[in-house]
Design an enzyme around this catalytic site. Structure first.
Site, PDB file in Angstrom:
ATOM      1  N   LEU A  19       0.853  -1.190   0.000  1.00 34.87           N
ATOM      2  CA  LEU A  19       0.000   0.000   0.000  1.00 34.87           C
ATOM      3  C   LEU A  19       0.886   1.236   0.000  1.00 34.87           C
ATOM      4  CD1 LEU A  19      -2.660  -0.963   2.713  1.00 34.87           C
ATOM      5  CD2 LEU A  19      -2.669  -1.408   0.271  1.00 34.87           C
ATOM      6  N   ALA A  21      -0.109   4.364  -1.804  1.00 35.43           N
ATOM      7  CA  ALA A  21      -0.805   5.419  -2.541  1.00 35.43           C
ATOM      8  C   ALA A  21      -0.954   6.699  -1.734  1.00 35.43           C
ATOM      9  CB  ALA A  21      -2.177   4.922  -2.979  1.00 35.43           C
ATOM     10  N   ARG A  26       1.539  13.590   7.353  1.00 39.60           N
ATOM     11  CA  ARG A  26       2.242  13.881   8.613  1.00 39.60           C
ATOM     12  C   ARG A  26       3.754  14.009   8.424  1.00 39.60           C
ATOM     13  NH1 ARG A  26      -0.823   9.147  11.826  1.00 39.60           N
ATOM     14  NH2 ARG A  26      -1.135   8.441   9.680  1.00 39.60           N
ATOM     15  N   GLN A  86      -4.535   3.738  -7.515  1.00 40.57           N
ATOM     16  CA  GLN A  86      -5.655   4.136  -6.658  1.00 40.57           C
ATOM     17  C   GLN A  86      -5.740   5.653  -6.818  1.00 40.57           C
ATOM     18  OE1 GLN A  86      -5.079   4.207  -2.438  1.00 40.57           O
ATOM     19  NE2 GLN A  86      -7.252   3.969  -1.980  1.00 40.57           N
ATOM     20  N   GLU A 168     -10.163   1.054  14.624  1.00 37.24           N
ATOM     21  CA  GLU A 168      -9.168   2.136  14.548  1.00 37.24           C
ATOM     22  C   GLU A 168      -9.194   2.960  15.827  1.00 37.24           C
ATOM     23  OE1 GLU A 168      -6.758   2.581  11.996  1.00 37.24           O
ATOM     24  OE2 GLU A 168      -7.587   0.556  11.921  1.00 37.24           O
ATOM     25  N   ASN A 183      -2.717  -3.515  15.625  1.00 34.01           N
ATOM     26  CA  ASN A 183      -2.604  -4.052  14.266  1.00 34.01           C
ATOM     27  C   ASN A 183      -1.364  -3.456  13.611  1.00 34.01           C
ATOM     28  OD1 ASN A 183      -3.015  -4.814  11.583  1.00 34.01           O
ATOM     29  ND2 ASN A 183      -4.457  -3.126  11.194  1.00 34.01           N
ATOM     30  N   TYR A 375      46.083  17.539  -7.151  1.00 32.94           N
ATOM     31  CA  TYR A 375      44.847  17.176  -7.837  1.00 32.94           C
ATOM     32  C   TYR A 375      45.194  16.320  -9.049  1.00 32.94           C
ATOM     33  CZ  TYR A 375      40.759  17.221 -10.774  1.00 32.94           C
ATOM     34  OH  TYR A 375      39.716  16.814 -11.558  1.00 32.94           O
ATOM     35  N   ALA A 389      54.826  17.152  -4.101  1.00 38.20           N
ATOM     36  CA  ALA A 389      53.841  17.970  -3.396  1.00 38.20           C
ATOM     37  C   ALA A 389      53.318  19.080  -4.300  1.00 38.20           C
ATOM     38  CB  ALA A 389      54.485  18.571  -2.152  1.00 38.20           C
TER      39      ALA A 389
HETATM   40  C1  UD1 Z   1      -3.224   1.539   9.445  1.00 34.88           C
HETATM   41  C2  UD1 Z   1      -4.300   0.552   9.961  1.00 34.88           C
HETATM   42  C3  UD1 Z   1      -4.165   0.434  11.484  1.00 34.88           C
HETATM   43  C4  UD1 Z   1      -2.761  -0.030  11.834  1.00 34.88           C
HETATM   44  C5  UD1 Z   1      -1.704   0.878  11.209  1.00 34.88           C
HETATM   45  C6  UD1 Z   1      -0.336   0.258  11.385  1.00 34.88           C
HETATM   46  C7  UD1 Z   1      -6.254   0.754   8.503  1.00 34.88           C
HETATM   47  C8  UD1 Z   1      -7.622   1.278   8.382  1.00 34.88           C
HETATM   48  N1  UD1 Z   1      -5.604   1.049   9.636  1.00 34.88           N
HETATM   49  O1  UD1 Z   1      -3.490   2.816  10.007  1.00 34.88           O
HETATM   50  O2  UD1 Z   1      -5.111  -0.501  11.979  1.00 34.88           O
HETATM   51  O3  UD1 Z   1      -2.620  -0.079  13.250  1.00 34.88           O
HETATM   52  O4  UD1 Z   1      -1.914   1.047   9.786  1.00 34.88           O
HETATM   53  O5  UD1 Z   1       0.698   1.088  10.914  1.00 34.88           O
HETATM   54  O6  UD1 Z   1      -5.784   0.086   7.609  1.00 34.88           O
HETATM   55  N2  UD1 Z   1      -2.764   3.959   1.862  1.00 34.88           N
HETATM   56  C9  UD1 Z   1      -3.122   3.818   0.552  1.00 34.88           C
HETATM   57  N3  UD1 Z   1      -4.320   4.299   0.129  1.00 34.88           N
HETATM   58  C10 UD1 Z   1      -5.206   4.892   0.982  1.00 34.88           C
HETATM   59  C11 UD1 Z   1      -4.842   5.018   2.346  1.00 34.88           C
HETATM   60  C12 UD1 Z   1      -3.608   4.544   2.760  1.00 34.88           C
HETATM   61  O7  UD1 Z   1      -2.356   3.287  -0.262  1.00 34.88           O
HETATM   62  O8  UD1 Z   1      -6.281   5.287   0.533  1.00 34.88           O
HETATM   63  C13 UD1 Z   1      -1.457   3.437   2.300  1.00 34.88           C
HETATM   64  C14 UD1 Z   1      -0.560   4.517   2.860  1.00 34.88           C
HETATM   65  O9  UD1 Z   1       0.235   5.062   1.829  1.00 34.88           O
HETATM   66  C15 UD1 Z   1       0.274   3.732   3.867  1.00 34.88           C
HETATM   67  C16 UD1 Z   1      -0.642   2.617   4.319  1.00 34.88           C
HETATM   68  O10 UD1 Z   1      -1.667   2.538   3.354  1.00 34.88           O
HETATM   69  O11 UD1 Z   1       1.433   3.182   3.298  1.00 34.88           O
HETATM   70  C17 UD1 Z   1      -1.243   2.861   5.701  1.00 34.88           C
HETATM   71  O12 UD1 Z   1      -1.966   4.060   5.669  1.00 34.88           O
HETATM   72  P1  UD1 Z   1      -2.011   5.025   6.933  1.00 34.88           P
HETATM   73  O13 UD1 Z   1      -2.889   6.181   6.615  1.00 34.88           O
HETATM   74  O14 UD1 Z   1      -0.657   5.319   7.412  1.00 34.88           O
HETATM   75  O15 UD1 Z   1      -2.785   4.084   7.986  1.00 34.88           O
HETATM   76  P2  UD1 Z   1      -2.768   4.198   9.557  1.00 34.88           P
HETATM   77  O16 UD1 Z   1      -3.647   5.301   9.987  1.00 34.88           O
HETATM   78  O17 UD1 Z   1      -1.366   4.235  10.034  1.00 34.88           O
HETATM   79 CA    CA Z   2       0.665   4.410   9.105  1.00 32.58          CA
END
Ligand code: UD1
Ligand code: CA
Length: 470
Positions: A19, A21, A26, A86, A168, A183, A375, A389
């Site tokens: 994942l 996207a 932050r 996505q 969450e 998680n 050099y 030198a």
């Molecule tokens: C997510 C989990 C949470 C877990 C945590 C661990 C969900 C709903 N929550 O939360 O339970 O404890 O990771 O680190 O899954 N991303 C996409 N497309 C999107 C949204 C996110 O590709 O539409 C990717 C982000 O780029 C990232 C990853 O998914 O690499 C996680 O997304 P992030 O928003 O960081 O999730 P957390 O709030 O950390």
């Molecule tokens: Ca995260």
């Protein structure tokens, strides 16, 4: 309605989907989060490399924010990568829904990895997949007990680690927030089971996002596996966590090399990328940094105060207070203090490249010395050459770079200027202070400077002083 894992799926095939996207708001950065570097690799490369232990038949990266940049960054990855778009980031569940067309005919297990969890060990991923297969789970997820679980999804299990739901942090009730089992964002799914329930996700939550974690309540059995070292599942959401991840990675790398017979003095002041290879009995002195595709041979002593990038350092080399990039230093050579070797410099065996010497894109033969203030650019030096030198190769005419070739045993006097293109054969001696512009076959003394003129009794006309006053 629960969906039970089919027993007939081809359980040998593994696809890995990352994942990647999200923007990573932050991080407060223009760069997509997964492209932030961590110890010589981007986050996404690190995760792809980590997943290789499972020998996946397919590697899929789900891209969205700045997708072209992410694709470009992975264009030369060591294995083929499929990209799935996505276009709107509507949540982790929505991201995984985008896999449906790509994996339409896939009939194995899918490992889904958050793109921001880069410290997983090989053994953790292997155990996750093994448990998933042995238990014939529909899903197996990685969890941990966190003393401060704020921000993470909480995992609720009944008995035997069977997951009932994941909530969450922001959707948790006060009572649910007390649960410290979190998680990690690392999942193994039987794809046919996941594909069946993915379309049923809703976005009925605080963020109005489609959460991947909501599929757990629709699958059975879902099992949670606690990771033994919870540092492995640190998620990178901001720069502070990025720095923490770097420190964790560094401790692991240095511990590995020390256990393999490398001495590291003051390890906290040393950094080593995990792409670096060190032989036994290498000594790394304080304030030294080894990066990229670097190899250091047995018995070499590097530092204090040195930076080596993408370079090959031979056995028993001594290198102090120096910077070496994209270069080779062969066995028993001494470099520094304060040398800079760069751009495919190749230094032979038993050489001395000394105090304040820069060598760029040059080959230096065995037993050749350039010990002070020189050099050497675009030069080829034979064996047993002595660079006096302050010798400089004038390799650049303002438009083009030109080569300098010096034969074996040739000696340049102090403060020589070698105007390239220039070829001097073997056994040439250049007088100190010469500017050499013409080729010399060899076995000769070259003096390229004006004669000293002495005018006895000469004074400035305006001077009122006399010899007697001095
Ligand atoms: C997510 C989990 C949470 C877990 C945590 C661990 C969900 C709903 N929550 O939360 O339970 O404890 O990771 O680190 O899954 N991303 C996409 N497309 C999107 C949204 C996110 O590709 O539409 C990717 C982000 O780029 C990232 C990853 O998914 O690499 C996680 O997304 P992030 O928003 O960081 O999730 P957390 O709030 O950390
Ligand atoms: Ca995260």
């Amino acid at each position: 309605m629960e969906y039970r894992a089919k027993q007939s799926v081809n359980r040998d095939m593994v696809a890995v989907a990352i994942l990647a996207a999200g923007k990573g708001s932050r991080m407060k950065s223009n760069l997509p989060k997964v492209l932030h570097p961590l110890g010589g690799k981007t986050l996404v490369e690190r995760i792809l490399d980590g997943a290789s232990v499972l020998e996946p038949t397919r590697r899929i990266v789900i891209v969205g924010y700045e997708s072209d940049r992410v694709k470009q960054a992975l264009a030369n990855y060591t294995h083929p990568i499929e990209f799935v778009a996505q276009t709107e980031q509507l949540g982790t569940g929505h991201a995984v829904q985008q896999l449906l067309p790509a994996l339409q005919d896939f009939d194995g297990d899918v490992l889904i990895l958050n793109g921001d969890v880069p410290l997983l060990r090989d053994s953790t991923l292997t155990e996750l997949l093994e448990t998933h297969r042995q238990q014939q789970n529909a899903a197996t997820i990685l969890t941990a007990q966190f003393p401060e679980p704020k921000g993470y999804g909480r995992v609720f299990c009944d008995n035997d680690n069977i997951v009932t739901q994941i909530v969450e942090d922001r959707d948790c009730s006060a009572a649910q927030k007390q649960n410290c089992r979190i998680n990690a964002g690392i999942y193994c799914f039987s794809w046919s089971a996941l594909a069946e329930v993915l379309p049923k996700l809703s976005n009925d939550n605080d963020q109005q996002e489609y959460y991947l974690t909501d599929v757990m309540a629709m699958l059975s059995p879902v099992m949670a596996v606690d990771v033994s070292d919870r540092q492995e599942i640190l998620g990178i959401n901001n720069r502070q966590q990025l720095a923490t991840a770097y420190d964790i990675l560094q401790s692991r790398i240095k511990e590995k090399w020390m256990m393999a017979g490398v001495t590291i003095w003051q390890p906290d002041s040393v950094t080593i990328d995990d792409t670096v290879v060190l032989e036994a009995d290498v000594v790394i002195e304080p304030q030294t940094h080894l990066r990229g595709n670097t190899h250091v041979g047995a018995g070499a002593c590097i530092g204090p105060g040195s930076l080596i990038e993408n370079s090959e350092i031979g056995e028993n080399v001594k290198l102090r207070y120096s910077v070496v990039s994209d270069s080779v230093v062969k066995a028993n050579t001494q470099v520094g203090p304060y040398a800079h070797l760069r751009g495919q410099a190749e230094i032979g065996e038993n050489c001395r490249i000394g105090n304040f010497v820069e060598v760029k894109k040059s080959t230096v033969g065995d037993r050749t010395n350039a010990a002070h203030l020189s050099y050497l650019g675009d030069a080829t030096l034979g064996e047993k050459v002595n660079i006096g030198a302050g010798t400089i190769t004038a390799n650049y005419d303002g438009v083009n770079k030109h080569p300098t070739v010096l034969g074996d045993r040739t000696k340049t006097g102090a403060n020589s200027t070698l105007v390239a293109p220039l070829t001097l054969g073997p056994d040439v001696t250049i007088a100190a202070g010469s500017t050499v512009t013409d080729d010399v076959d060899g076995d000769a003394l070259v003096i390229g400077r004006s004669r000293q003129v002495v005018k006895p009794g000469w004074r400035l006309k305006t001077s009122t002083e006399t010899v007697g006053n001095q």
